[in-house]
Design a protein around this motif. Sequence first.
Motif, mmCIF file in Angstrom:
data_model
loop_
_atom_site.group_PDB
_atom_site.id
_atom_site.type_symbol
_atom_site.label_atom_id
_atom_site.label_comp_id
_atom_site.label_asym_id
_atom_site.label_seq_id
_atom_site.Cartn_x
_atom_site.Cartn_y
_atom_site.Cartn_z
ATOM 1 N N LEU A 89 -21.639 -31.007 -44.938
ATOM 2 C CA LEU A 89 -22.162 -31.666 -43.744
ATOM 3 C C LEU A 89 -21.102 -31.732 -42.652
ATOM 4 O O LEU A 89 -19.916 -31.898 -42.922
ATOM 5 N N VAL A 90 -21.558 -31.626 -41.418
ATOM 6 C CA VAL A 90 -20.676 -31.775 -40.262
ATOM 7 C C VAL A 90 -21.093 -33.031 -39.510
ATOM 8 O O VAL A 90 -22.249 -33.166 -39.094
ATOM 9 N N THR A 91 -20.169 -33.951 -39.332
ATOM 10 C CA THR A 91 -20.446 -35.200 -38.638
ATOM 11 C C THR A 91 -20.144 -35.061 -37.146
ATOM 12 O O THR A 91 -19.585 -34.050 -36.700
ATOM 13 N N PHE A 92 -20.468 -36.105 -36.393
ATOM 14 C CA PHE A 92 -20.161 -36.060 -34.964
ATOM 15 C C PHE A 92 -18.648 -36.085 -34.739
ATOM 16 O O PHE A 92 -18.139 -35.451 -33.821
ATOM 17 N N ALA A 93 -17.925 -36.790 -35.606
ATOM 18 C CA ALA A 93 -16.463 -36.780 -35.498
ATOM 19 C C ALA A 93 -15.921 -35.375 -35.730
ATOM 20 O O ALA A 93 -14.972 -34.942 -35.063
ATOM 21 N N ASP A 94 -16.526 -34.646 -36.683
ATOM 22 C CA ASP A 94 -16.143 -33.248 -36.901
ATOM 23 C C ASP A 94 -16.417 -32.421 -35.645
ATOM 24 O O ASP A 94 -15.595 -31.588 -35.237
ATOM 25 N N TRP A 95 -17.601 -32.633 -35.057
ATOM 26 C CA TRP A 95 -17.951 -31.899 -33.844
ATOM 27 C C TRP A 95 -16.919 -32.142 -32.747
ATOM 28 O O TRP A 95 -16.535 -31.213 -32.028
ATOM 29 N N LYS A 96 -16.449 -33.379 -32.604
ATOM 30 C CA LYS A 96 -15.467 -33.673 -31.560
ATOM 31 C C LYS A 96 -14.180 -32.882 -31.776
ATOM 32 O O LYS A 96 -13.520 -32.482 -30.809
ATOM 33 N N LYS A 97 -13.830 -32.624 -33.035
ATOM 34 C CA LYS A 97 -12.654 -31.788 -33.307
ATOM 35 C C LYS A 97 -12.925 -30.332 -32.905
ATOM 36 O O LYS A 97 -12.047 -29.661 -32.357
ATOM 37 N N ILE A 98 -14.142 -29.859 -33.193
ATOM 38 C CA ILE A 98 -14.512 -28.505 -32.771
ATOM 39 C C ILE A 98 -14.483 -28.416 -31.244
ATOM 40 O O ILE A 98 -13.952 -27.460 -30.666
ATOM 41 N N GLU A 99 -15.045 -29.426 -30.609
ATOM 42 C CA GLU A 99 -15.068 -29.446 -29.137
ATOM 43 C C GLU A 99 -13.659 -29.430 -28.560
ATOM 44 O O GLU A 99 -13.369 -28.717 -27.597
ATOM 45 N N GLU A 100 -12.761 -30.205 -29.159
ATOM 46 C CA GLU A 100 -11.380 -30.249 -28.682
ATOM 47 C C GLU A 100 -10.720 -28.871 -28.791
ATOM 48 O O GLU A 100 -10.000 -28.433 -27.880
ATOM 49 N N ALA A 101 -10.988 -28.175 -29.879
ATOM 50 C CA ALA A 101 -10.428 -26.835 -30.054
ATOM 51 C C ALA A 101 -11.005 -25.863 -29.024
ATOM 52 O O ALA A 101 -10.291 -25.005 -28.491
ATOM 53 N N GLU A 102 -12.306 -25.973 -28.735
ATOM 54 C CA GLU A 102 -12.922 -25.113 -27.717
ATOM 55 C C GLU A 102 -12.334 -25.395 -26.341
ATOM 56 O O GLU A 102 -12.063 -24.467 -25.570
ATOM 57 N N ASN A 103 -12.134 -26.663 -26.026
ATOM 58 C CA ASN A 103 -11.563 -27.018 -24.729
ATOM 59 C C ASN A 103 -10.143 -26.481 -24.594
ATOM 60 O O ASN A 103 -9.745 -25.995 -23.525
ATOM 61 N N SER A 104 -9.386 -26.552 -25.674
ATOM 62 C CA SER A 104 -7.995 -26.080 -25.641
ATOM 63 C C SER A 104 -7.906 -24.568 -25.462
ATOM 64 O O SER A 104 -6.925 -24.052 -24.922
ATOM 65 N N ALA A 105 -8.945 -23.856 -25.923
ATOM 66 C CA ALA A 105 -8.930 -22.389 -25.853
ATOM 67 C C ALA A 105 -9.496 -21.851 -24.548
ATOM 68 O O ALA A 105 -9.547 -20.631 -24.352
ATOM 69 N N ALA A 106 -9.921 -22.724 -23.634
ATOM 70 C CA ALA A 106 -10.587 -22.288 -22.407
ATOM 71 C C ALA A 106 -9.652 -21.464 -21.521
ATOM 72 O O ALA A 106 -8.458 -21.742 -21.423
ATOM 73 N N ARG A 107 -10.201 -20.451 -20.864
ATOM 74 C CA ARG A 107 -9.452 -19.707 -19.862
ATOM 75 C C ARG A 107 -9.243 -20.607 -18.643
ATOM 76 O O ARG A 107 -9.915 -21.630 -18.493
ATOM 77 N N ASP A 108 -8.362 -20.231 -17.749
ATOM 78 C CA ASP A 108 -8.051 -21.048 -16.578
ATOM 79 C C ASP A 108 -9.308 -21.358 -15.775
ATOM 80 O O ASP A 108 -10.076 -20.449 -15.422
ATOM 81 N N GLY A 109 -9.530 -22.632 -15.504
ATOM 82 C CA GLY A 109 -10.658 -23.057 -14.684
ATOM 83 C C GLY A 109 -11.943 -23.303 -15.432
ATOM 84 O O GLY A 109 -12.871 -23.917 -14.901
ATOM 85 N N ALA A 110 -12.049 -22.807 -16.682
ATOM 86 C CA ALA A 110 -13.274 -22.956 -17.462
ATOM 87 C C ALA A 110 -13.212 -24.246 -18.288
ATOM 88 O O ALA A 110 -12.126 -24.688 -18.673
ATOM 89 N N PRO A 111 -14.362 -24.857 -18.582
ATOM 90 C CA PRO A 111 -14.352 -26.098 -19.361
ATOM 91 C C PRO A 111 -14.072 -25.887 -20.840
ATOM 92 O O PRO A 111 -13.565 -26.779 -21.516
ATOM 93 N N ARG A 112 -14.430 -24.707 -21.367
ATOM 94 C CA ARG A 112 -14.283 -24.471 -22.809
ATOM 95 C C ARG A 112 -14.438 -22.975 -23.089
ATOM 96 O O ARG A 112 -14.957 -22.236 -22.263
#
Length: 439
Positions: free
Chosen positions: A401-424
Amino acid sequence: MRHIAIVGSGPAGYYTAEAAQKHWGDDVRIDVFDKLPVPYGLIRTGVAPDHQSIKAVSRRYEKTALTENVRFVGNVSVGEDVSIGELEQLYDAIVIATGAPHDRQLGIEGEDLDNIIGSAAFVGWYNGHPQFADLGPKLDGANAVVIGMGNVALDVARILSKTDAEFAASDIVKHALDALMGSGVRTVTIAGRRGPHQIMMTPKELGELMHLERATPRVDPDDLPEEEEDAILEPGLRKSVTLLRGFAAIPESERGEKPIEIDFDMFASPIRFVGDCRVRGVEVERTKVEAGRAIGTGETYVIPADLVVSCIGYRSSPIPDVPFEERAGRFANDEGRILPGIYCVGWARRGPTGTIGTNRPDGQGIIEKIVEDFDSGSLGRGDKKGRAGFDELARSRNLELVTFADWKKIEEAENSAARDGAPREKFIDVESMFAALAN
């Protein structure tokens, strides 16, 4: 304690969770299931990546998701990992909010030719949906045809026409951006069976075509009715038709200034796709509109097409043991009631109509029906196991199972990988999402 399972974590699902929470307060536990490890459904993978203001509605859903009595349960496929019958044993009410993730078919000759793609697949491709990440549409040809006269058709035409700089603040995924920047498309034809007074395009989305850096919209003045006939239209449609009139008034001398033309071909009903293995054209029949219906005139012609994206509507996914209307492509229901204890909401209930905001009153309405059924005694006394019972079942099947707290970690990783100017920079496969959690 009331226990409610919501199947689907898009707008309809979270508006329903919000309504349940407002009605019962602390006396309810709501589990929101999703097949993917990430929430928000249509907001994440359906809304155009250059429409970030629309995607911002997810902040409202996050507020609901972070409350103690609402839980996100990702990476669980209802109908495969767990059956509806099993959920019925655990929850007082089940609300199906899966949306309509599959394309409707035109059902005409040649539809199986290569490079004919439904909008759910094409939009999923440039939005990074794991199911469509490997779609690989061929963009080497000069002519693209988009079939449909709604906002999704506009989204596709706009995405095919934008420059790299115009995508700077979007969350379009890298593989799609790279492919689009190497595209050979020079003409995007938007074809529809009826005329200007029957389009489903909204003024805001139509108006965006006037500001594209490398594309010019074109409407044949002969396709427009007399201007005084616009007076009978409702205000939004009248604004849209006024924009079409503006496109038609663009001087021919200005048309060569930009390399791409977006051509509206109205009164054109597709009857056959032309090609050998790959599509090379769309044969259409010229129509006329009588009492709002498109009537064929017998006149046919072929629109050149190296790529076709069909934007003619969507269908819900059937779930085993839940009545489904095949023709309508939605769950069989009476104002949201499917079977005792089983309900549907949003596109799963009414088909793919309305805006994201339409799902809010829809969610409120279905909770009112569930309250009525509790009050009548048809849903029992609220004494089922709910969340605790599901967790026991999940452990017995080794479900991850993936919880919302897990999702927030995925989201944080996507945000960190964003190209310049992009949100994620969205992960485009489930394995990468779990790798982000492991890290």
